[in-house]
Design a protein around this motif. Structure first.
Motif, PDB file in Angstrom:
ATOM      1  N   TRP A   1       0.813  -1.214   0.000  1.00  0.00           N
ATOM      2  CA  TRP A   1       0.000   0.000   0.000  1.00  0.00           C
ATOM      3  C   TRP A   1       0.851   1.270   0.000  1.00  0.00           C
ATOM      4  O   TRP A   1       0.584   2.206  -0.740  1.00  0.00           O
ATOM      5  CB  TRP A   1      -0.967   0.020   1.175  1.00  0.00           C
ATOM      6  N   ARG A   2       1.891   1.304   0.834  1.00  0.00           N
ATOM      7  CA  ARG A   2       2.745   2.498   0.884  1.00  0.00           C
ATOM      8  C   ARG A   2       3.313   2.814  -0.499  1.00  0.00           C
ATOM      9  O   ARG A   2       3.287   3.957  -0.963  1.00  0.00           O
ATOM     10  CB  ARG A   2       3.909   2.285   1.870  1.00  0.00           C
ATOM     11  N   GLN A   3       3.815   1.799  -1.176  1.00  0.00           N
ATOM     12  CA  GLN A   3       4.405   1.971  -2.502  1.00  0.00           C
ATOM     13  C   GLN A   3       3.341   2.330  -3.542  1.00  0.00           C
ATOM     14  O   GLN A   3       3.516   3.255  -4.335  1.00  0.00           O
ATOM     15  CB  GLN A   3       5.122   0.685  -2.899  1.00  0.00           C
TER      16      GLN A   3
ATOM     17  N   SER B   1       0.343   3.648  -3.170  1.00  0.00           N
ATOM     18  CA  SER B   1      -0.275   4.958  -2.976  1.00  0.00           C
ATOM     19  C   SER B   1       0.690   6.097  -3.298  1.00  0.00           C
ATOM     20  O   SER B   1       0.265   7.178  -3.684  1.00  0.00           O
ATOM     21  CB  SER B   1      -0.822   5.102  -1.553  1.00  0.00           C
ATOM     22  N   SER B   2       1.982   5.840  -3.164  1.00  0.00           N
ATOM     23  CA  SER B   2       2.985   6.857  -3.497  1.00  0.00           C
ATOM     24  C   SER B   2       3.270   6.921  -5.002  1.00  0.00           C
ATOM     25  O   SER B   2       3.676   7.961  -5.511  1.00  0.00           O
ATOM     26  CB  SER B   2       4.300   6.569  -2.770  1.00  0.00           C
TER      27      SER B   2
ATOM     28  N   HIS C   1      -1.886  -1.971  -6.201  1.00  0.00           N
ATOM     29  CA  HIS C   1      -1.956  -2.372  -4.789  1.00  0.00           C
ATOM     30  C   HIS C   1      -2.190  -3.884  -4.734  1.00  0.00           C
ATOM     31  O   HIS C   1      -3.211  -4.380  -5.189  1.00  0.00           O
ATOM     32  CB  HIS C   1      -3.081  -1.613  -4.099  1.00  0.00           C
TER      33      HIS C   1
ATOM     34  N   ASP D   1       5.018  -4.505   2.895  1.00  0.00           N
ATOM     35  CA  ASP D   1       5.150  -4.370   4.342  1.00  0.00           C
ATOM     36  C   ASP D   1       4.318  -5.462   4.994  1.00  0.00           C
ATOM     37  O   ASP D   1       3.216  -5.785   4.530  1.00  0.00           O
ATOM     38  CB  ASP D   1       4.635  -3.003   4.812  1.00  0.00           C
TER      39      ASP D   1
END
Length: 143
Positions: free
Chosen positions: A16-18, A20-21, A28, A138
């Motif tokens: 998600w971090r990757q 969404s960035s 996702h 993650d």
């Protein structure tokens, strides 16, 4: 060594971090390594917006000398502990989908980083796989 690897490998992971960035570069993805035996796992991988996994398989993890081998029905992955992470990749020369499969993987206690590519066996030209770098997952930490 094997006990630690199994503990780190088991669980739910997502990028998600990757995603969404960098939404135009990375979808996702949800990755699940569910322990179903002493060293067997049910592995599923799916896009967050879909119900059905695009990858669904059973794998076994064994220790062989100083290596940890993730055995699956396609191409085995071989890992070695390097510092505070396990780094690995596909067995050289493995053919998958008529291409030479090249995977590089890193497993830490709270992350799983992977990049897969299928190369033409003769020209080594990339035929499929990430063109934007590795997927960075993650681990979901249960609180």
């Amino acid at each position: 060594m094997l006990k630690e690897f199994l503990k780190w490998f088991e669980g739910d992971f997502n990028n998600w971090r990757q995603a969404s960035s960098h939404p135009t570069s990375f979808a996702h993805i949800l990755l699940k390594h569910e322990k179903i035996g002493r060293s067997k796992f049910h592995v599923t991988q799916k896009y967050n917006h879909e119900d059905k996994p695009y990858r669904d398989k059973i794998i076994s993890i064994v220790k062989h000398k100083d290596l940890i081998v993730v055995e699956n029905d396609q191409c085995n992955l071989m890992f070695q502990k390097q510092g505070d992470v396990y780094r690995g990749g596909t067995v050289p020369g493995c053919i998958f989908k008529e291409t030479l499969l090249v995977s590089r993987v890193e497993l830490g206690p709270n992350h799983y980083v992977v990049i897969d590519a299928g190369l033409d066996p003769v020209t080594k030209e990339q035929k499929w796989g990430s063109e934007n770098g590795p997927f960075i997952f993650d681990k979901k930490i249960n609180t």
